[in-house]
Design a protein around this motif. Structure first.
Motif, PDB file in Angstrom:
ATOM      1  N   ASN A   1       2.757  33.526  92.523  1.00  0.00           N
ATOM      2  CA  ASN A   1       2.126  32.454  93.286  1.00  0.00           C
ATOM      3  C   ASN A   1       3.157  31.508  93.902  1.00  0.00           C
ATOM      4  O   ASN A   1       2.919  30.960  94.985  1.00  0.00           O
ATOM      5  CB  ASN A   1       1.140  31.684  92.406  1.00  0.00           C
ATOM      6  CG  ASN A   1      -0.195  32.387  92.286  1.00  0.00           C
ATOM      7  OD1 ASN A   1      -1.017  32.358  93.208  1.00  0.00           O
ATOM      8  ND2 ASN A   1      -0.419  33.058  91.158  1.00  0.00           N
ATOM      9  N   TYR A   2       4.283  31.317  93.222  1.00  0.00           N
ATOM     10  CA  TYR A   2       5.350  30.514  93.842  1.00  0.00           C
ATOM     11  C   TYR A   2       5.831  31.180  95.126  1.00  0.00           C
ATOM     12  O   TYR A   2       5.977  30.525  96.171  1.00  0.00           O
ATOM     13  CB  TYR A   2       6.520  30.342  92.867  1.00  0.00           C
ATOM     14  CG  TYR A   2       7.778  29.862  93.544  1.00  0.00           C
ATOM     15  CD1 TYR A   2       7.845  28.596  94.133  1.00  0.00           C
ATOM     16  CD2 TYR A   2       8.901  30.679  93.617  1.00  0.00           C
ATOM     17  CE1 TYR A   2       8.997  28.171  94.768  1.00  0.00           C
ATOM     18  CE2 TYR A   2      10.053  30.262  94.251  1.00  0.00           C
ATOM     19  CZ  TYR A   2      10.103  29.006  94.822  1.00  0.00           C
ATOM     20  OH  TYR A   2      11.236  28.590  95.471  1.00  0.00           O
TER      21      TYR A   2
ATOM     22  N   PHE B   1       3.264  30.783  97.828  1.00  0.00           N
ATOM     23  CA  PHE B   1       3.259  29.451  98.435  1.00  0.00           C
ATOM     24  C   PHE B   1       4.311  29.360  99.540  1.00  0.00           C
ATOM     25  O   PHE B   1       4.048  28.853 100.638  1.00  0.00           O
ATOM     26  CB  PHE B   1       3.529  28.390  97.370  1.00  0.00           C
ATOM     27  CG  PHE B   1       3.510  26.984  97.904  1.00  0.00           C
ATOM     28  CD1 PHE B   1       2.319  26.293  98.013  1.00  0.00           C
ATOM     29  CD2 PHE B   1       4.681  26.362  98.306  1.00  0.00           C
ATOM     30  CE1 PHE B   1       2.300  24.992  98.520  1.00  0.00           C
ATOM     31  CE2 PHE B   1       4.675  25.073  98.815  1.00  0.00           C
ATOM     32  CZ  PHE B   1       3.476  24.384  98.920  1.00  0.00           C
TER      33      PHE B   1
ATOM     34  N   THR C   1      -3.342  29.124  96.354  1.00  0.00           N
ATOM     35  CA  THR C   1      -1.948  29.060  96.797  1.00  0.00           C
ATOM     36  C   THR C   1      -1.860  29.195  98.312  1.00  0.00           C
ATOM     37  O   THR C   1      -1.158  28.429  98.994  1.00  0.00           O
ATOM     38  CB  THR C   1      -1.130  30.177  96.125  1.00  0.00           C
ATOM     39  OG1 THR C   1      -1.111  29.956  94.712  1.00  0.00           O
ATOM     40  CG2 THR C   1       0.295  30.208  96.653  1.00  0.00           C
TER      41      THR C   1
END
Length: 484
Positions: free
Chosen positions: A270-271, A274, A401
């Motif tokens: 998810n980072y 993003f 996200t």
């Protein structure tokens, strides 16, 4: 290292019924991605049509983005608990009503209400669509191809939305940008009960209401703070998100179990997602301003400059879904992000002459290809290795996200550019920051997603870090039989 032939899978093929299921679910996702961008090219006409002033135009986008970003995680979990198909249908019905309201709007209040309801419809439908896909198609090659198609259509939808929006407004009126959703959504609603069965987590788990309130309120406040540059809202948002984390640690039935949030695939996937969705749209926004304000191209010419490489890159989604089965989600994610970042480097050196197009268009083509590949790898990575009863949560996280990144990336990078003014200097600075953030993310996610031991090659092959495929339930029976 020699190849492990034990993990080679037979060729994956879709049956006739599976193709129809894909048509419905991917069609819904494509329509919603079109809906996200279709009005962006027609904001002045829309504002004039309902009497909305120049300073209020950004709220046509923000009214949609706030609920889409703030409630996606909650609705993803609600879909797990009370029925994914049910949430999908509710979202599509709401989209029909919101689109009709927007098409008939005669004042700013009606228009902004319609956009907010469209945002709620997106928050309901996108995670339900993804979780229906991930529970219908078992983890492995088949799911990777499905998510590849989804990534391709997602990217294509944003591009088509911009092109179709300009065409509809030019030939008909801005109201057509709302009405075009209605017949497509009605067709999907008619097909859904026949093709797709209900799917939800087993048992009767109650919804974590305190967690739902704090996470939604926190996300709304943070996104609002970025849009409006409001420090007080940012503080409130951070406090609510901290409260959400504390609640999840203590809740007996948490909305987002902390152990899931700590999984490397969920956390780092998810980072990376993003950054994928924050940096590339910000680059497109800044380059749009560069084309129109520096090179003096018309909006239609600008749309064509983005449209050709944008549509061509749709092929990347199809290819990425196949390549992940061979290389694994981690490698494709790193490769896609690297291509996205490196293809942006030449934009730092663009000048004020139209010959810059000779560099810009190939760079966009290559960058979009990497961008779509990274989208597919992010989705596969962040939803792999989890049981079916948590797929709504996992897809809700990926959808959240995406929506938050799309909402905050542009204003943040716009502010960076504004520190050097509105000319080339600001553009070059912001593009340089985008490149640096993207390439730093490649390194961080590469190490964050590394296998936890030397014997975990099979898991990495499928984008997982912990749970072997043998532990995953087979879920192809989620496709309903035709009622007799």
């Amino acid at each position: 290292m020699t190849a492990d032939t034990s993990v080679v899978e037979p060729p994956v093929r879709f049956g006739g019924r599976e193709r129809l299921v894909l048509l419905v679910l991917l069609g819904a996702g494509f329509m919603l991605s079109v809906d996200f961008s279709i009005l962006n090219v027609a904001l002045p006409e829309v504002g004039a049509g309902v009497g909305l002033g120049l300073t209020g135009l950004p709220w046509i986008a923000s009214a949609y983005a706030l609920p889409a970003a703030g409630f996606t995680l909650v609705f993803g979990r609600v879909a797990d608990l009370f029925g994914r198909r049910r949430m999908f249908v509710i979202g599509m019905v709401l989209l029909v009503g919101a689109s009709l309201l927007g098409g008939f709007a005669v004042n700013p209040e009606m228009l902004l209400t319609a956009r907010a309801l469209q945002g709620f419809a997106t928050a309901m439908t996108i995670p339900a669509t993804l979780s229906l896909l991930t529970t219908t198609f078992a983890e492995g090659g088949l799911r990777e191809r499905v998510l590849g198609f989804n990534g391709a259509l997602l990217s294509g939808g944003f591009t088509v939305g911009a092109l179709v929006g300009g065409t509809l407004v030019g030939l008909l009126s801005w109201r057509a940008a709302f009405f075009v959703n209605v017949p497509v959504a009605v067709a999907i609603l008619l097909a859904t009960p026949v093709l797709i069965s209900e799917s939800k987590a087993p048992g009767r788990t109650r919804l974590d209401l305190p967690g739902a309130i704090t996470v939604s309120g926190g996300l709304l406040a943070v996104v609002y703070a970025v849009i409006e540059r409001n420090v007080a809202a940012a503080v409130v948002g951070v406090l609510l998100l901290v409260a959400f984390w504390v609640i999840e640690l203590r809740a007996s039935a948490p909305l987002a179990p902390v152990h899931i949030l700590k999984r490397p695939t969920v956390k780092w996937g998810n980072y990376a997602g993003f950054v994928i969705f924050a940096m590339e749209p910000a680059m497109i926004f800044l380059t749009t301003l560069y084309l129109q304000q520096v090179l003096d191209f018309s909006p239609m010419a600008t749309g064509l400059i983005f449209g050709v490489p944008g549509l061509a890159s749709v092929a990347a989604g199809v290819i990425a879904g196949r390549v992940i089965g061979r290389l694994g989600g981690r490698k494709v994610l790193a490769l896609g992000l690297s291509v996205q970042g490196l293809a942006t480097v030449p934009l730092i050196f663009l000048g004020d002459d139209r010959t810059a197009l000779a560099v810009l268009i190939p760079a966009l083509f290559i960058g979009f290809f990497g961008h779509v590949s990274a989208i597919v790898a992010f989705t596969v990575t962040a939803t792999s290795g989890l049981p079916d009863e948590q797929q709504g949560l996992a897809t809700g996280l990926t959808s959240m996200t995406q929506q938050v990144a799309l909402t905050v990336g542009i204003p943040i990078m716009g502010s960076v550019a504004a520190t050097r003014g509105t000319g080339l200097a600001g553009y070059h600075l912001a593009i340089g920051v985008i490149v640096a953030v993207t390439l730093l993310t490649v390194a961080l996610t590469w190490f964050g997603l590394r296998p936890r031991d030397d014997h975990d090659d099979h898991d990495d092959h499928h984008g997982k870090a912990e749970t072997p495929m043998s532990a995953r339930p087979t879920t192809s029976e989620q496709i309903a039989e035709v009622p007799s």
